[in-house]
Design a protein around this motif. Structure first.
Motif, mmCIF file in Angstrom:
data_model
loop_
_atom_site.group_PDB
_atom_site.id
_atom_site.type_symbol
_atom_site.label_atom_id
_atom_site.label_comp_id
_atom_site.label_asym_id
_atom_site.label_seq_id
_atom_site.Cartn_x
_atom_site.Cartn_y
_atom_site.Cartn_z
ATOM 1 N N LEU A 85 6.816 -6.264 -5.462
ATOM 2 C CA LEU A 85 6.366 -5.047 -5.312
ATOM 3 C C LEU A 85 4.754 -5.083 -4.868
ATOM 4 C CD1 LEU A 85 7.627 -3.394 -8.511
ATOM 5 C CD2 LEU A 85 8.389 -2.917 -6.076
ATOM 6 N N GLU A 87 3.487 -7.239 -3.123
ATOM 7 C CA GLU A 87 3.628 -7.697 -1.493
ATOM 8 C C GLU A 87 3.783 -6.506 -0.575
ATOM 9 O OE1 GLU A 87 3.376 -9.873 2.044
ATOM 10 O OE2 GLU A 87 2.599 -10.024 0.192
ATOM 11 N N VAL A 88 4.913 -5.673 -1.236
ATOM 12 C CA VAL A 88 5.355 -4.526 -0.420
ATOM 13 C C VAL A 88 4.027 -3.564 -0.513
ATOM 14 C CG1 VAL A 88 6.811 -2.471 -0.462
ATOM 15 C CG2 VAL A 88 7.956 -4.829 -0.944
ATOM 16 N N ARG A 91 1.415 -4.963 2.082
ATOM 17 C CA ARG A 91 2.092 -4.683 3.422
ATOM 18 C C ARG A 91 1.705 -3.220 4.039
ATOM 19 N NH1 ARG A 91 7.209 -8.581 4.867
ATOM 20 N NH2 ARG A 91 6.185 -10.414 3.996
ATOM 21 N N ALA A 92 2.340 -2.169 3.023
ATOM 22 C CA ALA A 92 2.171 -0.846 3.234
ATOM 23 C C ALA A 92 0.681 -0.466 3.516
ATOM 24 C CB ALA A 92 2.863 0.071 2.066
ATOM 25 N N VAL A 101 5.093 6.245 2.216
ATOM 26 C CA VAL A 101 5.455 5.114 1.347
ATOM 27 C C VAL A 101 4.689 6.021 0.060
ATOM 28 C CG1 VAL A 101 4.471 2.981 0.589
ATOM 29 C CG2 VAL A 101 4.655 3.412 2.841
#
Length: 144
Positions: A85, A87-88, A91-92, A101
């Motif tokens: 999560l 990492e997501v 990136r977002a 997002v």
């Protein structure tokens, strides 16, 4: 299979095929007949401290994309959910348009669901909204 595997092994080990065969305890003729097999490539690589995956790719036994795919799948299976999560979210955050997002708040403990408002439940993704797809009024009879 790649017929240049013997050249690749010689360049990586610095030894001749004969020297490799002797180091592995094989006769040179048996070694030469089997040099393109996965077993021999792996044995040579391990004996000389070379990553066997590189040898298998050089021999044409496996493709680099197959290794990358397998490594990614097995690596992801080992990563804790919170790290995924994070990492997501990382990136977002790098995107210019993050309007689609949803902001997540990572917590170490579960919230107290018994005192949770409907809005908090929706923010946690625990409650549906009537405008959500496949959500509508329940027309079935309810018992008291």
């Amino acid at each position: 299979m790649n017929t240049n595997i013997s050249q690749w092994l010689e360049s990586k080990t610095g030894d001749t095929k004969r020297q490799m065969a002797i180091k592995l305890g094989h006769t040179p003729s048996t070694f030469n007949r089997n040099i393109e097999t996965a077993e021999v490539v792996i044995a040579v690589c391990r004996a000389y401290g070379i990553n066997p995956v590189e040898g298998l790719i050089a021999a044409g036994i496996i493709e680099a994309f197959e290794v990358a795919q397998a490594a990614t799948e097995s690596s992801l299976a080992e990563v804790p959910e919170t790290a995924l999560l994070e990492e997501v979210l990382r990136r977002a955050a790098g995107r210019e348009d993050v309007s689609n997002v949803r902001k997540l708040q990572l917590v170490d403990e579960d919230p107290d669901y018994s005192n949770m408002s409907v809005e908090d439940a929706r923010n946690y993704g625990l409650a549906a909204k009537e405008e959500d797809q496949n959500i509508g009024r329940d027309e079935s009879p309810h018992e008291p």
